[in-house]
Design a protein around this motif. Sequence first.
Motif, mmCIF file in Angstrom:
data_model
loop_
_atom_site.group_PDB
_atom_site.id
_atom_site.type_symbol
_atom_site.label_atom_id
_atom_site.label_comp_id
_atom_site.label_asym_id
_atom_site.label_seq_id
_atom_site.Cartn_x
_atom_site.Cartn_y
_atom_site.Cartn_z
ATOM 1 N N TYR A 34 -2.254 -4.648 7.669
ATOM 2 C CA TYR A 34 -1.801 -4.373 9.043
ATOM 3 C C TYR A 34 -0.314 -4.639 9.213
ATOM 4 O O TYR A 34 0.163 -4.814 10.341
ATOM 5 C CB TYR A 34 -2.608 -5.222 10.017
ATOM 6 N N GLY A 35 0.442 -4.629 8.127
ATOM 7 C CA GLY A 35 1.862 -4.936 8.201
ATOM 8 C C GLY A 35 2.663 -3.987 9.053
ATOM 9 O O GLY A 35 3.705 -4.361 9.614
ATOM 10 N N ALA A 36 2.202 -2.751 9.159
ATOM 11 C CA ALA A 36 2.930 -1.765 9.968
ATOM 12 C C ALA A 36 2.506 -1.781 11.427
ATOM 13 O O ALA A 36 3.055 -1.021 12.243
ATOM 14 C CB ALA A 36 2.718 -0.366 9.391
ATOM 15 N N THR A 48 -7.842 -7.403 -2.969
ATOM 16 C CA THR A 48 -6.839 -8.262 -2.352
ATOM 17 C C THR A 48 -5.635 -7.390 -2.036
ATOM 18 O O THR A 48 -5.248 -6.549 -2.846
ATOM 19 C CB THR A 48 -6.432 -9.424 -3.277
ATOM 20 N N MET A 49 -5.037 -7.609 -0.853
ATOM 21 C CA MET A 49 -3.942 -6.723 -0.451
ATOM 22 C C MET A 49 -2.875 -7.490 0.330
ATOM 23 O O MET A 49 -3.188 -8.388 1.123
ATOM 24 C CB MET A 49 -4.469 -5.577 0.406
ATOM 25 N N PRO A 50 -1.611 -7.154 0.104
ATOM 26 C CA PRO A 50 -0.532 -7.741 0.901
ATOM 27 C C PRO A 50 -0.482 -7.085 2.276
ATOM 28 O O PRO A 50 -1.131 -6.050 2.508
ATOM 29 C CB PRO A 50 0.709 -7.406 0.073
ATOM 30 N N LYS A 95 0.979 -10.193 9.498
ATOM 31 C CA LYS A 95 1.651 -10.900 8.417
ATOM 32 C C LYS A 95 0.667 -11.498 7.401
ATOM 33 O O LYS A 95 1.078 -12.259 6.522
ATOM 34 C CB LYS A 95 2.530 -12.004 9.003
ATOM 35 N N GLU A 96 -0.594 -11.128 7.507
ATOM 36 C CA GLU A 96 -1.620 -11.730 6.660
ATOM 37 C C GLU A 96 -1.924 -10.861 5.432
ATOM 38 O O GLU A 96 -2.072 -9.637 5.536
ATOM 39 C CB GLU A 96 -2.916 -11.918 7.440
ATOM 40 N N VAL A 113 -9.061 4.094 7.479
ATOM 41 C CA VAL A 113 -8.951 2.652 7.291
ATOM 42 C C VAL A 113 -7.601 2.324 6.675
ATOM 43 O O VAL A 113 -6.862 3.199 6.225
ATOM 44 C CB VAL A 113 -10.090 2.117 6.394
ATOM 45 N N VAL A 114 -7.260 1.032 6.655
ATOM 46 C CA VAL A 114 -5.981 0.611 6.093
ATOM 47 C C VAL A 114 -5.914 0.968 4.603
ATOM 48 O O VAL A 114 -6.934 1.111 3.927
ATOM 49 C CB VAL A 114 -5.737 -0.897 6.303
ATOM 50 N N THR A 115 -4.693 1.088 4.101
ATOM 51 C CA THR A 115 -4.467 1.596 2.744
ATOM 52 C C THR A 115 -5.223 0.812 1.681
ATOM 53 O O THR A 115 -5.855 1.390 0.788
ATOM 54 C CB THR A 115 -2.967 1.582 2.425
#
Length: 316
Positions: free
Chosen positions: A289-291, A282-284, A299-300, A262-264
């Motif tokens: 999915y920034g990568a 909460t995550m930037p 970008k969310e 899963v995502v970091t």
Amino acid sequence: MRKRPLIVLSTVAAATLLLAGCAGSPAPESSTTPEPESACALDAKAGATSDAVVVDGEGADAKVTVPADAPFADVERTVIGEGDGDEVTVGDLVSVRYQIVDAASGTVLDSSARGEDGLLPILMDTNQSSLFVAALECNPVGSQIVLALPSSVLGEGASNIVVYAEAVEELPTVATGEPVEPTPGMPKVKLDDDGAPTITIPDGDAPAETKVALLKEGDGPVVGAGDLVVVQYLGVKWSDGKEFDSSWSREATPTQFQTSGVVTGFRVALEGQKVGSQVIVTMPPKDGYGASAGHELEKESLVFVVDILATTAAPQ
């Protein structure tokens, strides 16, 4: 949440993935998560092979003997002891005692002995836990089952195998931990009568770093790196609070995956937490999915509420 899709596998053909304890496959996409079904997925019947298997004792300590001349002509299932609990169905989360035995050599390929009290939590998921679905579905909790699987359904180079399994207890599908005081600055969470969350995004800037807070604190096993976990979750966008993924929206059926799949930000939220806990993260974009260039959430900033229902150590 997920980084990699899982190829959808049939109920029996996926069994080879489960010989190492049902923890060897990457996380499924939302579209492959099973929904509860009223009918049995396979409902294998008793036959000459499953009837001939002898089980002495119970659970992980039982001695399972397969006759040398057993034909293994088909997938067969024999109930050797009927339980008195609710019927096990697809989508249930149950604690299971089991052994998986090589029919020719009698070698135990895997068993629940490595779990606490000789039990392991199993989600009745036709994509990833098909071996246990085939063995346990449509029988009462407490039933003792023998499942015979011929090599022909397990793939090239496989051997005939026998599964001896018992669903001991149905496990909760919501977090059961003690409520914790909300963390200032984190989104607010409200639960409905069934435990499904709604998330209210606070005023202010989106998170620059991933933050995790407890909503309920459980007292179960701790989730380790790479563990197979079973969860309920809701994910929304920080920008507008809209849901983009949720197990609650799929008939409130839990889902399972390895934390490495899963995502970091989601991985960070799980590892180190106790089963029974509910967390909010909460995550930037960099931890979401920034990568993933071109992803609709690239970008969310994201927010997840996660109920941690079970964990199993990844096989060595």
